[in-house]
Design an enzyme around this catalytic site. Structure first.
Site, mmCIF file in Angstrom:
data_model
loop_
_atom_site.group_PDB
_atom_site.id
_atom_site.type_symbol
_atom_site.label_atom_id
_atom_site.label_comp_id
_atom_site.label_asym_id
_atom_site.label_seq_id
_atom_site.Cartn_x
_atom_site.Cartn_y
_atom_site.Cartn_z
ATOM 1 N N ARG A 229 4.766 -8.194 6.908
ATOM 2 C CA ARG A 229 4.889 -6.912 6.210
ATOM 3 C C ARG A 229 5.618 -5.878 7.074
ATOM 4 O O ARG A 229 6.305 -5.002 6.547
ATOM 5 C CB ARG A 229 3.515 -6.365 5.844
ATOM 6 N N ILE B 58 -8.901 7.399 13.002
ATOM 7 C CA ILE B 58 -8.110 7.546 11.777
ATOM 8 C C ILE B 58 -8.676 6.713 10.629
ATOM 9 O O ILE B 58 -8.976 7.240 9.568
ATOM 10 C CB ILE B 58 -6.640 7.167 12.041
ATOM 11 N N ARG C 226 -8.027 4.597 1.695
ATOM 12 C CA ARG C 226 -6.985 5.592 1.898
ATOM 13 C C ARG C 226 -6.973 6.499 0.676
ATOM 14 O O ARG C 226 -6.118 6.385 -0.199
ATOM 15 C CB ARG C 226 -5.616 4.928 2.079
ATOM 16 N N PRO C 227 -7.950 7.375 0.554
ATOM 17 C CA PRO C 227 -8.019 8.227 -0.636
ATOM 18 C C PRO C 227 -6.765 9.083 -0.765
ATOM 19 O O PRO C 227 -6.191 9.518 0.233
ATOM 20 C CB PRO C 227 -9.262 9.079 -0.385
ATOM 21 N N ILE C 228 -6.352 9.294 -2.025
ATOM 22 C CA ILE C 228 -5.121 10.060 -2.252
ATOM 23 C C ILE C 228 -5.431 11.458 -2.760
ATOM 24 O O ILE C 228 -4.579 12.078 -3.393
ATOM 25 C CB ILE C 228 -4.167 9.317 -3.206
ATOM 26 N N ASP C 229 -6.624 11.950 -2.476
ATOM 27 C CA ASP C 229 -6.984 13.303 -2.903
ATOM 28 C C ASP C 229 -5.973 14.336 -2.412
ATOM 29 O O ASP C 229 -5.596 15.255 -3.148
ATOM 30 C CB ASP C 229 -8.374 13.671 -2.394
ATOM 31 N N LEU C 230 -5.548 14.200 -1.147
ATOM 32 C CA LEU C 230 -4.586 15.152 -0.585
ATOM 33 C C LEU C 230 -3.254 15.091 -1.323
ATOM 34 O O LEU C 230 -2.603 16.116 -1.540
ATOM 35 C CB LEU C 230 -4.380 14.895 0.902
ATOM 36 N N CYS D 273 -7.874 -0.739 1.091
ATOM 37 C CA CYS D 273 -6.949 -1.719 1.648
ATOM 38 C C CYS D 273 -7.595 -2.375 2.840
ATOM 39 O O CYS D 273 -8.751 -2.143 3.156
ATOM 40 C CB CYS D 273 -5.616 -1.072 2.030
ATOM 41 N N ARG E 216 0.812 -1.209 0.000
ATOM 42 C CA ARG E 216 0.000 0.000 0.000
ATOM 43 C C ARG E 216 0.852 1.268 0.000
ATOM 44 O O ARG E 216 0.517 2.251 -0.639
ATOM 45 C CB ARG E 216 -0.916 -0.004 1.231
#
Length: 420
Positions: free
Chosen positions: A398, A328, A121-125, A116, A92
């Site tokens: 991991r 979170i 875990r959006p990646i907009d930021l 996940c 990830r």
């Protein structure tokens, strides 16, 4: 596929050397892509996520060699700018390569991360930060293509949430530039400072402010350096939770307690005796844990979400009722069902977990569904009556370097078996 088998009821006693930080190693390895030369990274843990990062580096054209806990990365020649979907799915955190490949090549193509095990875990930021720097982004059919058009001259980036990954990508994407970039409301985790220290050793200028501000002075190029990864604070908290749940006395060496000072009162409130010995920590548990009334996961320096699952197992065998609020990630209670199978009394209401401690847990065959939840199940096996079998150990591998061997050195009756 492998499983871990644990015969519970043994108190932990002994000394361990703490591994290097997973959450530092991955962005630092990604940052080596920006270097035109050789980077020597010491104290790099031998874990699956690091192996996945090495695969990406080699795919991009880097030469990588491991010598014990040291990784030597020669990134003089980078020949590729795409990261295949298989790598994105394997780790990830591969999203952190977005900023570094973009900074080095001026272009990067990868698949959209999606969800996940512990929730979306959006990646907009991440993407909005890159747009603020002047990069163009095209998204189509699950693929992301980012390009640099002209020079990157710096910008002010204001994050709506102090995301660790977005902060790392903003730093990495702004290193090779002709201006000054300021990131507001940046993540304050120690791993951010470790990344900054590595970049500064390579010739960059990164300043970490006290109020969540990061300033990056762009440079034309970076040179190689030698760097020591900081100790893994989440692994330290995991072994502390294991000692608290199973009882005993454990000395953890190569630890930096300043990275989790705010969490120590929680263990002391649970009945642990803690002695800070400089670069080591001694934790002693002589009794059954006492319930912790209110635990709320928060961005650093608050209680870390990564420690929530291991600490929940401690609460599951504590005297009294504990409350955990997960602020979170929305799906970070997947281990709860497996703990209940072992006799834990836990009720979930949205992001809140109500834990009524029991005197004993009982062995069962359980499955790790994510990294930290898997560690929580191993801890449960340490204090359960009978023989517990934890399956899907690949999740645990991991982030933990041979967790079975570490616990075995502390007197636990634990072994790894091949399911086949």
């Amino acid at each position: 596929m492998e499983s871990i088998v644990i015969s519970g009821g043994r108190r932990l006693r002994g000394e361990i050397d703490l591994q290097g930080s997973k959450n530092s190693s991955l962005p630092i390895l990604a940052a080596t892509v920006l270097v035109r030369g050789v980077s020597v990274i010491h104290n790099c843990p031998d874990i699956r996520d690091v192996d996945a990062a090495v695969k990406i580096l080699r795919h991009l054209g880097c030469l990588v060699k491991r010598e014990n806990d040291t990784l030597i990365v020669d990134s003089t020649e980078i020949s590729c700018y795409n990261i295949p979907e298989t790598f994105m799915r394997e780790m990830r955190s591969s999203i952190v390569f977005l900023g570094s490949v973009l900074g080095r090549m001026g272009i990067v193509q990868l698949s959209s991360p999606g969800g996940c095990e512990i929730g979306l875990r959006p990646i907009d930021l991440h993407l909005s930060s890159l747009r603020s720097l002047g990069y163009t982004i095209d998204e189509a059919h699950g693929s992301i293509l980012c390009r640099r058009v002209g020079d990157i001259s710096g910008s002010v980036i204001s994050l709506s949430f102090p995301s660790v990954g977005a902060t790392e990508n903003a730093i990495l994407a702004s290193v090779i530039s002709k201006g000054r970039t300021v990131i507001l409301n940046a993540a304050r985790e120690p791993e951010i400072k470790d990344l900054a220290d590595f970049l500064c050793s390579c010739g960059c200028r990164v300043e970490i402010g006290s109020q969540g501000t990061v300033a990056v002075e762009g440079v034309d190029s970076l040179h190689g350096c030698e760097h020591w990864v900081i100790p893994d604070r989440i692994a330290a908290l995991t072994y502390m939770a294991a000692t608290a749940a199973a009882g005993g006395e454990v000395l953890i060496r190569n630890v930096d307690t300043s990275a989790f000072l705010s969490v120590l009162p929680l263990f002391e409130g649970a009945g642990c005796e803690i002695k800070d010995k400089g670069n080591s920590l001694l934790i002693t548990m002589r009794r059954r844990p006492i319930a912790v009334r209110d635990i709320r996961t928060m961005p650093y320096p608050g209680f870390p979400t990564d420690a929530q699952a291991p600490v929940m197992t401690m609460c599951a065998v504590a005297e009294g009722t504990s409350v955990i609020v997960e602020n979170i990630f929305e799906s970070r209670f997947k281990h709860v069902g497996e703990l209940i199978r072992m006799g834990a009394e836990i009720k979930i209401e949205g992001r809140l977990a109500l834990i009524d401690g029991v005197k004993e847990l009982y062995a069962a065959r359980v499955q790790a569904q994510d990294l930290r939840g898997g560690a929580a199940l191993v801890i449960a096996g340490l204090c359960a009556v009978g023989e517990t079998r934890v399956e899907n150990v690949r999740h645990i591998d991991r982030g933990y370097e041979r967790i079975d061997s570490v616990l075995q050195s502390l007197g636990a009756e634990i072994r790894r078996i091949n399911d086949e």
